[in-house]
Enzyme design. Structure first.
Site, short mmCIF file in Angstrom:
data_model
loop_
_atom_site.label_atom_id
_atom_site.label_comp_id
_atom_site.label_asym_id
_atom_site.label_seq_id
_atom_site.Cartn_x
_atom_site.Cartn_y
_atom_site.Cartn_z
N SER A 14 0.84 -1.21 0.00
CA SER A 14 0.00 0.00 0.00
C SER A 14 0.87 1.25 0.00
CB SER A 14 -0.87 0.01 1.25
OG SER A 14 -0.01 0.00 2.40
N TYR A 45 -3.98 0.42 4.21
CA TYR A 45 -4.84 -0.76 4.09
C TYR A 45 -5.35 -1.23 5.46
CZ TYR A 45 -3.96 -1.90 -0.89
OH TYR A 45 -3.91 -1.92 -2.26
N SER A 46 -4.64 -0.80 6.50
CA SER A 46 -4.87 -1.28 7.87
C SER A 46 -6.33 -1.58 8.23
CB SER A 46 -4.31 -0.24 8.84
OG SER A 46 -4.47 -0.62 10.17
N CYS A 77 3.34 -6.94 1.89
CA CYS A 77 2.37 -6.30 2.79
C CYS A 77 1.67 -7.42 3.56
CB CYS A 77 1.35 -5.53 1.93
SG CYS A 77 -0.04 -4.87 2.85
N ASN A 78 1.81 -7.39 4.87
CA ASN A 78 1.17 -8.43 5.68
C ASN A 78 -0.35 -8.33 5.59
OD1 ASN A 78 3.38 -9.71 7.75
ND2 ASN A 78 3.89 -7.62 7.21
N CYS A 188 4.22 -5.86 10.15
CA CYS A 188 3.81 -4.93 9.09
C CYS A 188 5.12 -4.52 8.43
CB CYS A 188 3.10 -3.72 9.69
SG CYS A 188 2.92 -2.36 8.51
N THR A 189 5.15 -4.55 7.11
CA THR A 189 6.43 -4.30 6.42
C THR A 189 6.92 -2.86 6.59
OG1 THR A 189 5.20 -3.89 4.37
CG2 THR A 189 6.08 -6.12 4.71
N1 DGL Z 1 2.81 -2.42 4.85
C1 DGL Z 1 1.58 -3.01 5.13
C2 DGL Z 1 1.62 -4.25 5.94
O1 DGL Z 1 2.60 -4.93 5.95
C3 DGL Z 1 0.32 -2.24 5.17
C4 DGL Z 1 0.24 -0.96 5.86
C5 DGL Z 1 -1.12 -0.30 5.65
O2 DGL Z 1 -1.38 0.14 4.54
O3 DGL Z 1 -1.91 -0.26 6.60
O4 DGL Z 1 0.66 -4.62 6.56
#
Ligand code: DGL
Length: 267
Positions: A14, A45-46, A77-78, A188-189
């Site tokens: 994201s 995306y959270s 992205c997790n 979260c990445t």
């Molecule tokens: N980097 C993302 C992850 O690993 C998402 C962060 C987001 O957009 O909330 O979950």
């Protein structure tokens, strides 16, 4: 003499978080061709619905695959990985590598059996996550913090704006007094990109564990005998969905990571 075309890998997130995964893969496989796409139109995306995340992820990856024949996609992205992997794997015949919170390595490393998971609000509440904990960390006490704020702060930092340590601290107050919390999973990445700030806020934690290196090894393994789809060499480039603001510090960072171009993707 024919030039040997290297495999093309797409990273999707994201926002900037996927760079924490990309840098590990690039370190291990420096000559491959890299595309990175971030969905800054729907970021973060959270707290978005599962349906929306699946739809966006699939649509963007399909679109890029039509322009550049891809050999592998890393969902860096997790939050997206916890919901979108089945749909992506159904559509694509190339390997799709997801990002899974490193619960297993943390459960192996902890001495106190008290570990923390720092992820997005979406990731901490998904069944995918509770299954991981039941499978690999059943003998541990696993604390969870789901934070959208930390994702936004990381994003701010990488776009070149100052961030305040107190704002990070306020997201972590629940763990402040947990003296025996020795391992924190960065689920979260985005979070490996604020690791030094997290270390300052949680000095009792001896290991902050992410999935970047494990993903790099997985990519290396999956592409070892690949028959490259593309006939042409491409340049390493980044795509976003809506334009960056004038003077955004992210441009400089993108070039310093080895990308040569930033493009807008019209989806
Ligand atoms: N980097 C993302 C992850 O690993 C998402 C962060 C987001 O957009 O909330 O979950």
């Amino acid at each position: 003499m024919d030039i040997q075309v290297q495999p093309t890998i797409l990273f999707f997130d994201s926002g900037v978080g996927g760079f924490s995964v990309y840098r590990e893969v690039k370190k291990l496989l420096p000559d491959y061709q890299y595309l990175y796409c971030f969905d800054n139109e729907y970021f973060p995306y959270s707290e978005k619905s599962e349906e929306e995340i699946i739809e966006r992820t699939l649509k963007i990856c399909q679109h890029l695959d039509q322009i550049y024949p891809l050999d592998l996609i890393v969902i860096a992205c997790n939050t997206a990985s916890t919901v979108a992997l089945p749909s992506l794997r159904k559509y694509f015949s190339i390997p799709i590598v997801g990002t899974v919170p490193a619960i297993k390595p943390a459960a192996e490393k902890t001495i106190t059996k008290h570990i923390g998971l720092l992820a997005t609000k979406g990731t901490v509440k998904r069944k995918y996550l509770s299954d991981l904990v039941d499978k690999y960390a059943a003998d541990c006490c696993v604390e969870k913090i789901g934070s959208t704020k930390l994702v936004e702060l990381t994003e701010r930092k990488l776009h070149g704006y100052p961030i305040d340590l107190d704002e990070i601290k306020s997201e972590l107050v629940a763990w402040e007094k947990m003296e025996d919390l020795d391992c924190v999973v960065l689920g979260c990445t985005h979070f490996p990109l604020i690791k030094s700030e997290l270390q300052q806020c949680l000095p009792q934690v001896t290991h902050f564990i992410d999935s970047g290196f494990a993903i790099a090894k997985r990519v290396e393994f999956l592409l070892r005998d690949v028959k490259v789809r593309s006939k042409n060499q491409i340049i390493n480039q980044v795509f976003c969905i809506k334009p960056l603001l004038e003077g955004d510090g992210l441009r400089k960072l993108i070039y310093s990571l080895g990308f040569e171009m930033l493009n807008l993707l019209n989806i």
